[in-house]
Design a protein around this motif. Sequence first.
Motif, short mmCIF file in Angstrom:
data_model
loop_
_atom_site.label_atom_id
_atom_site.label_comp_id
_atom_site.label_asym_id
_atom_site.label_seq_id
_atom_site.Cartn_x
_atom_site.Cartn_y
_atom_site.Cartn_z
N LEU A 1 0.82 -1.21 0.00
CA LEU A 1 0.00 0.00 0.00
C LEU A 1 0.85 1.27 0.00
CD1 LEU A 1 -2.91 -0.94 2.44
CD2 LEU A 1 -3.01 -0.70 -0.04
N THR A 2 1.96 1.26 0.72
CA THR A 2 2.84 2.42 0.77
C THR A 2 3.50 2.66 -0.59
OG1 THR A 2 3.26 2.07 3.12
CG2 THR A 2 4.83 3.45 1.93
N VAL A 3 3.97 1.60 -1.22
CA VAL A 3 4.58 1.73 -2.55
C VAL A 3 3.54 2.22 -3.55
CG1 VAL A 3 5.60 0.41 -4.46
CG2 VAL A 3 6.44 0.08 -2.14
N GLY A 4 2.33 1.69 -3.47
CA GLY A 4 1.26 2.15 -4.36
C GLY A 4 0.92 3.61 -4.13
N TYR A 5 0.91 4.04 -2.88
CA TYR A 5 0.62 5.43 -2.56
C TYR A 5 1.70 6.36 -3.12
CZ TYR A 5 -0.12 9.61 0.28
OH TYR A 5 -0.32 10.89 0.70
N VAL A 6 2.96 5.99 -2.93
CA VAL A 6 4.06 6.80 -3.44
C VAL A 6 4.02 6.85 -4.97
CG1 VAL A 6 6.59 6.94 -3.63
CG2 VAL A 6 5.53 6.48 -1.42
N ALA A 7 3.73 5.71 -5.61
CA ALA A 7 3.62 5.69 -7.07
C ALA A 7 2.48 6.58 -7.54
CB ALA A 7 3.43 4.26 -7.56
N PHE A 8 1.37 6.56 -6.82
CA PHE A 8 0.24 7.41 -7.15
C PHE A 8 0.59 8.89 -7.03
CE2 PHE A 8 -3.75 9.57 -5.85
CZ PHE A 8 -4.48 9.37 -7.02
N LEU A 9 1.35 9.25 -6.00
CA LEU A 9 1.78 10.63 -5.83
C LEU A 9 2.70 11.06 -6.97
CD1 LEU A 9 2.42 10.96 -2.00
CD2 LEU A 9 0.52 11.86 -3.33
N PHE A 10 3.64 10.20 -7.38
CA PHE A 10 4.50 10.52 -8.50
C PHE A 10 3.70 10.65 -9.79
CE2 PHE A 10 8.21 8.93 -5.98
CZ PHE A 10 8.96 10.09 -6.07
N LEU A 11 2.69 9.81 -9.96
CA LEU A 11 1.85 9.89 -11.14
C LEU A 11 1.11 11.22 -11.19
CD1 LEU A 11 0.53 8.42 -13.61
CD2 LEU A 11 -1.27 7.75 -12.02
N LEU A 12 0.54 11.63 -10.05
CA LEU A 12 -0.15 12.92 -10.00
C LEU A 12 0.81 14.07 -10.23
CD1 LEU A 12 -2.71 12.57 -7.06
CD2 LEU A 12 -3.16 12.55 -9.50
N GLY A 13 1.99 13.99 -9.67
CA GLY A 13 2.99 15.03 -9.88
C GLY A 13 3.42 15.10 -11.33
N GLY A 14 3.62 13.95 -11.96
CA GLY A 14 4.00 13.92 -13.37
C GLY A 14 2.90 14.47 -14.26
N LEU A 15 1.64 14.14 -13.93
CA LEU A 15 0.52 14.68 -14.70
C LEU A 15 0.42 16.19 -14.55
CD1 LEU A 15 -2.24 11.98 -14.11
CD2 LEU A 15 -0.93 12.40 -16.19
N GLY A 16 0.70 16.69 -13.35
CA GLY A 16 0.68 18.13 -13.11
C GLY A 16 1.75 18.84 -13.90
N VAL A 17 2.95 18.26 -13.96
CA VAL A 17 4.05 18.85 -14.73
C VAL A 17 3.71 18.83 -16.21
CG1 VAL A 17 6.45 18.49 -15.44
CG2 VAL A 17 5.83 18.37 -13.02
N MET A 18 3.16 17.73 -16.69
CA MET A 18 2.81 17.64 -18.11
C MET A 18 1.70 18.62 -18.50
SD MET A 18 3.10 13.56 -18.85
CE MET A 18 2.67 13.76 -20.56
N SER A 19 0.72 18.78 -17.62
CA SER A 19 -0.35 19.74 -17.94
C SER A 19 0.18 21.18 -17.92
CB SER A 19 -1.51 19.58 -16.98
OG SER A 19 -1.19 20.05 -15.70
N GLU A 20 1.14 21.45 -17.07
CA GLU A 20 1.75 22.79 -17.02
C GLU A 20 2.55 23.04 -18.29
OE1 GLU A 20 2.25 26.44 -15.59
OE2 GLU A 20 1.12 24.89 -14.53
N LEU A 21 3.23 22.02 -18.79
CA LEU A 21 3.96 22.17 -20.05
C LEU A 21 3.03 22.37 -21.24
CD1 LEU A 21 6.74 19.42 -19.64
CD2 LEU A 21 7.03 21.91 -19.59
N MET A 22 1.88 21.71 -21.21
CA MET A 22 0.92 21.87 -22.31
C MET A 22 0.30 23.26 -22.29
SD MET A 22 -0.95 18.17 -22.50
CE MET A 22 -2.26 18.81 -23.47
N ASN A 23 0.12 23.86 -21.13
CA ASN A 23 -0.47 25.20 -21.03
C ASN A 23 0.53 26.29 -21.40
OD1 ASN A 23 -2.94 24.19 -20.21
ND2 ASN A 23 -2.46 24.35 -18.03
N SER A 24 1.81 26.00 -21.40
CA SER A 24 2.82 27.01 -21.71
C SER A 24 2.96 27.26 -23.18
CB SER A 24 4.18 26.61 -21.18
OG SER A 24 4.13 26.41 -19.81
#
Length: 133
Positions: free
Chosen positions: A110-133
Amino acid sequence: MEHRETDPSLLSGPVGDFMHPMGPNFGKTLADMRFMGWVGLIYGILTCLSIVGAVVGVPLIIAAHRFIEGVNRLENYRRESSESELKAGFADIGRSFRYLKVLTIIQIVLTVGYVAFLFLLGGLGVMSELMNS
């Protein structure tokens, strides 16, 4: 040849803490074990208040209950020097540790899944910021 200090079955009647073959701190250790069993039981109940926490809480409650049963059997061994109580106590504690082993594996997953989920959300946030630029 009789060894009264190493064989509790040779002692007659209840054994005091200072004469017990497990040593004078055996009663204190059992009290500490009982405390930790109750803490685990209460923590498991509190963890079950959430649906996701029930995945961890239910095995913890079962393990803590088995642990307390094992401590009760070891307490009976301390009072009566019954070898069958000693064997049953260690069997109960062994089952408790098997549950705790499964629980630890579940918590790691569960902890590894949680950390992976956080990285996924962070990566999606970075990608959406790049698309808006």
